[in-house]
Design a protein around this motif. Structure first.
Motif, PDB file in Angstrom:
ATOM      1  N   ALA A  77       0.840  -1.192   0.000  1.00 49.81           N
ATOM      2  CA  ALA A  77       0.000   0.000   0.000  1.00 49.81           C
ATOM      3  C   ALA A  77       0.879   1.247   0.000  1.00 49.81           C
ATOM      4  N   GLY A  78       0.476   2.237  -0.750  1.00 54.79           N
ATOM      5  CA  GLY A  78       1.239   3.468  -0.860  1.00 54.79           C
ATOM      6  C   GLY A  78       2.191   3.487  -2.015  1.00 54.79           C
ATOM      7  N   GLN A  96      -3.891   2.414  -2.634  1.00 56.44           N
ATOM      8  CA  GLN A  96      -4.399   2.839  -1.337  1.00 56.44           C
ATOM      9  C   GLN A  96      -4.369   1.669  -0.342  1.00 56.44           C
ATOM     10  N   GLU A  97      -4.660   2.008   0.926  1.00 61.14           N
ATOM     11  CA  GLU A  97      -4.670   0.999   1.981  1.00 61.14           C
ATOM     12  C   GLU A  97      -5.736  -0.072   1.725  1.00 61.14           C
ATOM     13  N   ARG A 101      -7.179   2.166  -6.209  1.00 65.88           N
ATOM     14  CA  ARG A 101      -6.156   2.940  -6.893  1.00 65.88           C
ATOM     15  C   ARG A 101      -6.547   4.415  -6.957  1.00 65.88           C
ATOM     16  N   GLY A 102      -5.622   5.247  -6.512  1.00 72.52           N
ATOM     17  CA  GLY A 102      -5.844   6.682  -6.615  1.00 72.52           C
ATOM     18  C   GLY A 102      -5.036   7.253  -7.755  1.00 72.52           C
TER      19      GLY A 102
END
Length: 506
Positions: A77-78, A96-97, A101-102
């Motif tokens: 994550a990240g 993301q956690e 997906r961002g």
């Protein structure tokens, strides 16, 4: 600032400096280690991402690279992944956690586009919620989409979180160490400087002692005199200094005793020949009818000088006896009567000087030697008459003091005494000829006798002078202070019997 405080502050400052260095080194080491760990993870993440991106032909359903190829399995994550094609096409996501997906913003993609391919990982601040990332870029070749630059990054938030936690621990430990070091340093320095405090206490004791006798320093020594320690060396040097001072005082006392004995013996032996010279001179002068005028004049001068020399010898003999603690016989004395007698005598001897008295309504009595106190008053008045011009007003006064004693003052409105001469005014043979005009000869012993007699009475004499106002003040203690020996003069309270039994030399 005291030495104790400087030592404590130095120790505390050293502890703070060491703690700061250790803390800073620990934080830098932790940041470096964790950054290195991030770089290792970044290398693996980049390898996974580039492998997945290079297998684009196996992507099912023709999915776009940023929908599938940028999210290989095993990424944490990240993790940030961005791609750049030569035609200007770019895109990127952040895992993301919750495994969603961002999308990266255009500004973030622009910043990531500056990452150089094939160089060591770099730290980049992407702003917003992402913050600082550790990023690396590689060149990849997708069989379907073509050549592209792939940028992969991992967040540095865990590193900074660990650093901040360690910084908090370092601060807490430093504060605790500071408190403990302050307490320990204060106790240790106090214990270490305790011998120095004893040296200072001994020095203060010596400074308060009246060093007028060689036995004054008997038993005064610093106990801490171990030459193996710094303070011990100071104590040894101080004890050696006290020994030298004691020896010097003994030598001075022996020398002064010899001088006093010589003066006393010489004065005593000179009285008889001086009396003979005076008698023969007077006899010759009375037979002046059979002598030439110049011989008569010469004999009159011999008689006058013999009288003057006899007075000086008597003064020297009196001072020698006062130095030995003799010549004082204590009894109740009417000080008011002594002042009136001395003033009346002065009126007759010097009618050109107006002399006034300022006396209380009731007679003032003191304990002392009437003859010597009368001599004090006469000497002070004579001093004022001798060293001031005719017409100078002289005032003799008596005033009770709050401590029960009495102040006898002799004031004149003459030209004053030179300030540089005041400290030595009561020394023997001291004369301020340049500051006060002389109308008669002076031996310089009058004020010395005043000082010696007053000290023998347990009192003190002082003088203040300015043009138009010169005041001599004699303070005599009360009866209780004199009997108890608490007067200012040494041995003044020994009582009358100590002098009554001493026969006067003839």
């Amino acid at each position: 600032m005291t030495l104790r405080r400087r030592l404590v502050l130095s120790i505390v400052a050293l502890v703070v400096a060491v703690s700061a260095v250790i803390g800073a080194g620990s934080i830098i080491a932790l940041a470096s280690i964790q950054t290195g760990a991030i770089d290792g993870q970044l290398q693996k993440a980049t390898a996974r991402a580039s492998t997945k991106f290079g297998q684009g032909e196996q992507s099912p359903n023709g999915q776009r690279p940023n929908d599938d190829l940028l999210q290989p399995l095993g990424q944490a994550a990240g993790t940030l992944t961005a791609y750049y094609f030569s035609g200007g096409r770019a895109g990127g996501i952040v895992l993301q956690e919750d495994s969603s997906r961002g999308q990266l913003t255009a500004a973030q993609l622009d910043r990531l586009g500056d990452v150089k391919v094939g160089v060591d990982p770099a730290t980049m601040d992407l702003g917003g919620e992402l913050g600082k990332y550790r990023v690396a870029a590689v060149q990849v070749d997708n069989p379907v989409l073509g050549d592209a630059v792939l940028v992969v990054g991992l967040p540095l938030a865990p590193v900074y979180e660990s650093v901040w936690k360690l910084l908090g621990v370092v601060l807490v430990v430093t504060v605790l160490a500071l408190l403990v070091a302050s307490a320990v340093a204060t106790a240790a320095v106090r214990r270490a400087l305790r011998p120095l405090d004893r040296v200072a206490e001994t020095a203060s004791t010596v400074a308060r002692m009246p060093l007028d006798r060689s036995d004054a320093l008997d038993g005064v020594r610093v106990p801490d005199a171990d030459p193996a320690t710094e303070v011990g060396r100071v104590g040894t040097a101080f004890n050696r200094m006290l020994g030298h001072i004691g020896n010097a005082m003994q030598a001075r006392e022996r020398s002064e005793q010899k001088v006093r004995q010589f003066v006393a013996d010489a004065s005593h032996e000179l009285r008889t020949p001086l009396a003979s010279i005076r008698g023969y001179a007077e006899l010759t002068r009375r037979m002046g009818a059979d002598l030439p005028p110049d011989v008569v004049y010469a004999m009159s001068r011999v008689e006058s000088e013999s009288v003057r020399m006899t007075s000086m010898v008597e003064d020297l003999l009196l001072l020698a006896r006062l130095d030995e603690g003799r010549e004082i016989q204590f009894a109740d004395v009417d000080l008011t009567g002594l002042v009136l007698d001395a003033v009346n005598d002065a009126h007759a001897a010097s009618p050109d000087h107006p002399i006034e008295v300022d006396l209380p309504a009731e007679p003032v009595e003191v304990v002392g030697d009437a003859a010597r106190l009368h001599q004090v008053i006469v000497n002070l008045v004579t001093n004022a008459r001798t060293h001031t011009p005719d017409g100078t007003r002289i005032t003799v006064g008596i005033a009770p003091c709050q401590d029960g004693g009495v102040d006898l003052t002799v004031r004149d409105d003459g030209q004053g005494i030179a300030p540089e001469f005041l400290p030595k005014l009561f020394e023997r043979f001291a004369r301020a000829d340049s500051s006060r005009s002389r109308t008669a000869g002076s031996t310089g012993l009058g004020l010395a006798i005043v000082d010696a007699v007053v000290q023998a009475h347990g009192g003190r004499v002082s003088v203040t002078s300015e043009p138009g106002d010169t005041v001599f003040t004699v303070h005599l203690p009360d009866r209780a202070a004199l009997v108890d020996g608490d007067g200012d003069g040494d041995g003044a309270g020994a009582g009358a019997g100590a002098w009554d039994a001493v026969p006067e030399r003839s």
